[in-house]
Design a protein around this motif. Structure first.
Motif, PDB file in Angstrom:
ATOM      1  N   ASN A 163      24.583  40.683 -69.337  1.00 50.22           N
ATOM      2  CA  ASN A 163      23.197  40.219 -69.294  1.00 50.22           C
ATOM      3  C   ASN A 163      22.270  41.063 -70.157  1.00 50.22           C
ATOM      4  OD1 ASN A 163      23.389  37.923 -67.605  1.00 50.22           O
ATOM      5  ND2 ASN A 163      23.600  39.234 -65.810  1.00 50.22           N
ATOM      6  N   LYS A 164      22.662  42.300 -70.406  1.00 51.58           N
ATOM      7  CA  LYS A 164      21.867  43.160 -71.292  1.00 51.58           C
ATOM      8  C   LYS A 164      21.844  42.612 -72.714  1.00 51.58           C
ATOM      9  CE  LYS A 164      21.790  47.802 -73.297  1.00 51.58           C
ATOM     10  NZ  LYS A 164      22.454  49.138 -73.335  1.00 51.58           N
ATOM     11  N   TYR A 165      22.982  42.072 -73.173  1.00 48.59           N
ATOM     12  CA  TYR A 165      23.077  41.572 -74.545  1.00 48.59           C
ATOM     13  C   TYR A 165      22.576  40.137 -74.699  1.00 48.59           C
ATOM     14  CZ  TYR A 165      25.909  45.609 -75.929  1.00 48.59           C
ATOM     15  OH  TYR A 165      26.342  46.874 -76.220  1.00 48.59           O
ATOM     16  N   ILE A 166      22.484  39.393 -73.609  1.00 48.97           N
ATOM     17  CA  ILE A 166      22.149  37.972 -73.709  1.00 48.97           C
ATOM     18  C   ILE A 166      20.808  37.709 -74.404  1.00 48.97           C
ATOM     19  CG2 ILE A 166      21.384  36.021 -72.266  1.00 48.97           C
ATOM     20  CD1 ILE A 166      23.891  36.340 -70.623  1.00 48.97           C
ATOM     21  N   PRO A 167      19.701  38.413 -74.075  1.00 48.71           N
ATOM     22  CA  PRO A 167      18.430  38.113 -74.761  1.00 48.71           C
ATOM     23  C   PRO A 167      18.508  38.245 -76.281  1.00 48.71           C
ATOM     24  CG  PRO A 167      18.014  39.408 -72.792  1.00 48.71           C
ATOM     25  CD  PRO A 167      19.506  39.397 -72.989  1.00 48.71           C
ATOM     26  N   LYS A 178      20.728  25.154 -77.433  1.00 44.74           N
ATOM     27  CA  LYS A 178      20.769  26.382 -76.629  1.00 44.74           C
ATOM     28  C   LYS A 178      19.862  26.314 -75.404  1.00 44.74           C
ATOM     29  CE  LYS A 178      17.272  29.259 -78.969  1.00 44.74           C
ATOM     30  NZ  LYS A 178      17.062  30.562 -79.645  1.00 44.74           N
ATOM     31  N   GLY A 179      18.823  25.507 -75.395  1.00 42.18           N
ATOM     32  CA  GLY A 179      17.964  25.344 -74.227  1.00 42.18           C
ATOM     33  C   GLY A 179      17.214  26.613 -73.864  1.00 42.18           C
ATOM     34  N   GLU A 180      16.822  26.728 -72.598  1.00 44.96           N
ATOM     35  CA  GLU A 180      16.126  27.918 -72.123  1.00 44.96           C
ATOM     36  C   GLU A 180      17.129  29.047 -71.892  1.00 44.96           C
ATOM     37  OE1 GLU A 180      12.839  28.273 -71.758  1.00 44.96           O
ATOM     38  OE2 GLU A 180      12.556  26.233 -72.545  1.00 44.96           O
ATOM     39  N   LEU A 181      16.662  30.279 -72.053  1.00 41.23           N
ATOM     40  CA  LEU A 181      17.526  31.430 -71.851  1.00 41.23           C
ATOM     41  C   LEU A 181      18.055  31.457 -70.422  1.00 41.23           C
ATOM     42  CD1 LEU A 181      17.084  35.011 -73.137  1.00 41.23           C
ATOM     43  CD2 LEU A 181      17.576  34.657 -70.729  1.00 41.23           C
ATOM     44  N   GLN A 182      19.359  31.673 -70.311  1.00 41.08           N
ATOM     45  CA  GLN A 182      19.996  31.752 -69.000  1.00 41.08           C
ATOM     46  C   GLN A 182      20.879  32.987 -68.918  1.00 41.08           C
ATOM     47  OE1 GLN A 182      22.099  27.983 -68.708  1.00 41.08           O
ATOM     48  NE2 GLN A 182      20.485  27.146 -67.387  1.00 41.08           N
ATOM     49  N   LEU A 192      30.800  29.633 -69.986  1.00 44.96           N
ATOM     50  CA  LEU A 192      29.734  30.316 -70.720  1.00 44.96           C
ATOM     51  C   LEU A 192      29.380  29.513 -71.953  1.00 44.96           C
ATOM     52  CD1 LEU A 192      30.795  34.093 -70.604  1.00 44.96           C
ATOM     53  CD2 LEU A 192      29.546  32.747 -68.905  1.00 44.96           C
ATOM     54  N   ASN A 193      28.089  29.484 -72.277  1.00 44.17           N
ATOM     55  CA  ASN A 193      27.654  28.805 -73.496  1.00 44.17           C
ATOM     56  C   ASN A 193      27.802  29.743 -74.697  1.00 44.17           C
ATOM     57  OD1 ASN A 193      25.371  30.521 -73.654  1.00 44.17           O
ATOM     58  ND2 ASN A 193      24.125  29.133 -72.425  1.00 44.17           N
ATOM     59  N   GLY A 194      27.307  29.316 -75.850  1.00 45.40           N
ATOM     60  CA  GLY A 194      27.521  30.067 -77.081  1.00 45.40           C
ATOM     61  C   GLY A 194      26.992  31.482 -77.063  1.00 45.40           C
ATOM     62  N   TYR A 195      25.708  31.667 -76.735  1.00 45.79           N
ATOM     63  CA  TYR A 195      25.145  33.017 -76.789  1.00 45.79           C
ATOM     64  C   TYR A 195      25.660  33.880 -75.631  1.00 45.79           C
ATOM     65  CZ  TYR A 195      21.608  31.233 -73.433  1.00 45.79           C
ATOM     66  OH  TYR A 195      20.960  30.676 -72.356  1.00 45.79           O
ATOM     67  N   GLN A 196      26.031  33.259 -74.510  1.00 47.13           N
ATOM     68  CA  GLN A 196      26.600  34.027 -73.404  1.00 47.13           C
ATOM     69  C   GLN A 196      27.999  34.547 -73.757  1.00 47.13           C
ATOM     70  OE1 GLN A 196      26.369  31.027 -70.364  1.00 47.13           O
ATOM     71  NE2 GLN A 196      24.395  31.744 -69.582  1.00 47.13           N
ATOM     72  N   ALA A 197      28.806  33.700 -74.400  1.00 45.20           N
ATOM     73  CA  ALA A 197      30.153  34.116 -74.794  1.00 45.20           C
ATOM     74  C   ALA A 197      30.099  35.197 -75.867  1.00 45.20           C
ATOM     75  CB  ALA A 197      30.956  32.915 -75.283  1.00 45.20           C
ATOM     76  N   LEU A 198      29.142  35.090 -76.797  1.00 42.84           N
ATOM     77  CA  LEU A 198      28.978  36.136 -77.807  1.00 42.84           C
ATOM     78  C   LEU A 198      28.601  37.447 -77.138  1.00 42.84           C
ATOM     79  CD1 LEU A 198      28.750  37.146 -80.721  1.00 42.84           C
ATOM     80  CD2 LEU A 198      26.397  36.326 -80.741  1.00 42.84           C
TER      81      LEU A 198
END
Length: 341
Positions: A163-167, A178-182, A192-198
């Motif tokens: 969760n630290k890296y997600i933003p 990507k929608g709203e940040l989750q 996990l979606n794209g930015y969560q998996a990254l």
């Protein structure tokens, strides 16, 4: 962008999951691949049926012309044993870099790009490589969105760093879906979606760079598993997500041949049997030791992995003979251990 590590996970989608049904479309799109160049010719004798491709992720920033390889994975297409191998090379491995002296493996690319890294890997480990691919991490997110996410088992100990890296990953993600940040709210198996998996692929603090290598391989496996269940109508979107970000010295015919071979391998058996993973050095505090050893070419002592130089036979047996590293007979006798530093 300057804070992100470029990861190479998504090259799998290019060299393994291109189906014959979209052959013409692939041929058309391959013109957008950035052609890399290297004059290096491997000195290791080729083994029929074995193709080794070095997948690279770098820590470079847009304005820099020289940078290190933050991630190194040998992708082996083994047509003899009908499997695919993903072998991570630890970035902190202490090696002799030709013409530069001793230092971490990930600095070989800084001094001489692919050619010097190939030569270093061949000299140290006896693995022949002359093909490579570098892919921008943006493509990883787009592939995962095209697949409607990937399933990963997030450990409780990974949740905080994830969760630290997600933003940061969310901010850089340009995908329209990507929608709203989750944030990821709980541990356990989930999509996990794209930015969560990254973000998951970037985790290092909390455990080690070795565990990060393992997470990257888990994402590769999750992508391939999801691909197998994906409708052919989504293949063009997958290819569109990868091709613009690829730099490789594989030509279009080689890519398509590898795609054909890889596709047949993963179609003919379960992923657990088709894809085998490993890491070198062998991290067991016997055949490798981590700590402050030796000096680099600047004269500084730094944290590195020193490894048993005779254990490279275990790595070669895995790649060329399909012997699992943890089952190699060499590991049963510690009398030959020679830590290299």
């Amino acid at each position: 962008m300057s804070k992100f590590k470029k990861i190479i996970i998504c090259i799998i989608a290019l060299v393994l999951i291109i189906p014959l049904g979209v052959y013409g479309y692939v041929q058309y799109k391959l013109k957008d691949v950035t052609t890399g160049d290297t004059s290096y010719i491997s000195k290791i004798e080729e083994v029929d049926g074995i193709t080794n491709i070095l997948l690279l992720g770098t820590d470079g920033r847009p304005e820099e012309s020289a940078f290190r390889t933050d991630s190194m994975i040998i992708l082996t297409i083994d047509n003899n044993n009908k499997d695919i191998k993903l072998t991570s090379l630890a970035r902190d491995t202490y090696v002799e870099i030709p013409g530069k002296g001793k230092g971490k493996l990930n600095t070989a690319y800084f001094w001489g790009k692919e050619d010097l890294l190939f030569e270093t890997i061949e000299n140290e480990f006896g693995i022949g490589i002359d093909k490579y691919a570098i892919v921008d991490f943006t493509s990883l997110m787009d592939i995962i969105y095209a697949l409607d996410g990937v399933e990963l088992n997030v450990k409780e100990s990974e949740l905080e760093q994830l969760n630290k890296y997600i933003p940061e990953c969310y901010k850089f993600c340009k995908n329209a879906n990507k929608g709203e940040l989750q944030l990821v709210e709980k541990a356990g198996k989930q999509t996990l979606n794209g930015y969560q998996a990254l973000s998951y692929s970037r985790i290092r603090k909390g455990d080690s760079a070795i565990n990060r290598d393992e997470r990257q391989r888990k994402v590769i496996n999750a992508i391939i598993k999801k691909y197998k269940d994906t409708s052919i109508t989504k293949y063009p979107a997958l290819i569109d997500a990868v091709v613009p970000y690829v730099t490789t010295n594989l030509n279009s015919n080689e890519i398509l041949q590898l795609a054909y071979t890889g596709h047949n391998i993963i179609s003919g058996k379960s992923l657990k049997k088709a894809i085998k993973e490993a890491e070198f050095p062998i991290i067991d505090d016997v055949h490798s030791k981590g700590g402050m050893y030796g000096k680099n070419f600047y004269g500084n002592t730094e944290w590195v992995w020193i490894y048993d130089e005779n254990s490279t036979s275990v790595l070669r047996d895995f790649i060329y003979k399909d012997i699992p590293m943890n089952e190699n007979e060499y590991l049963n006798d510690n009398s030959q251990i020679s830590l290299k530093y």
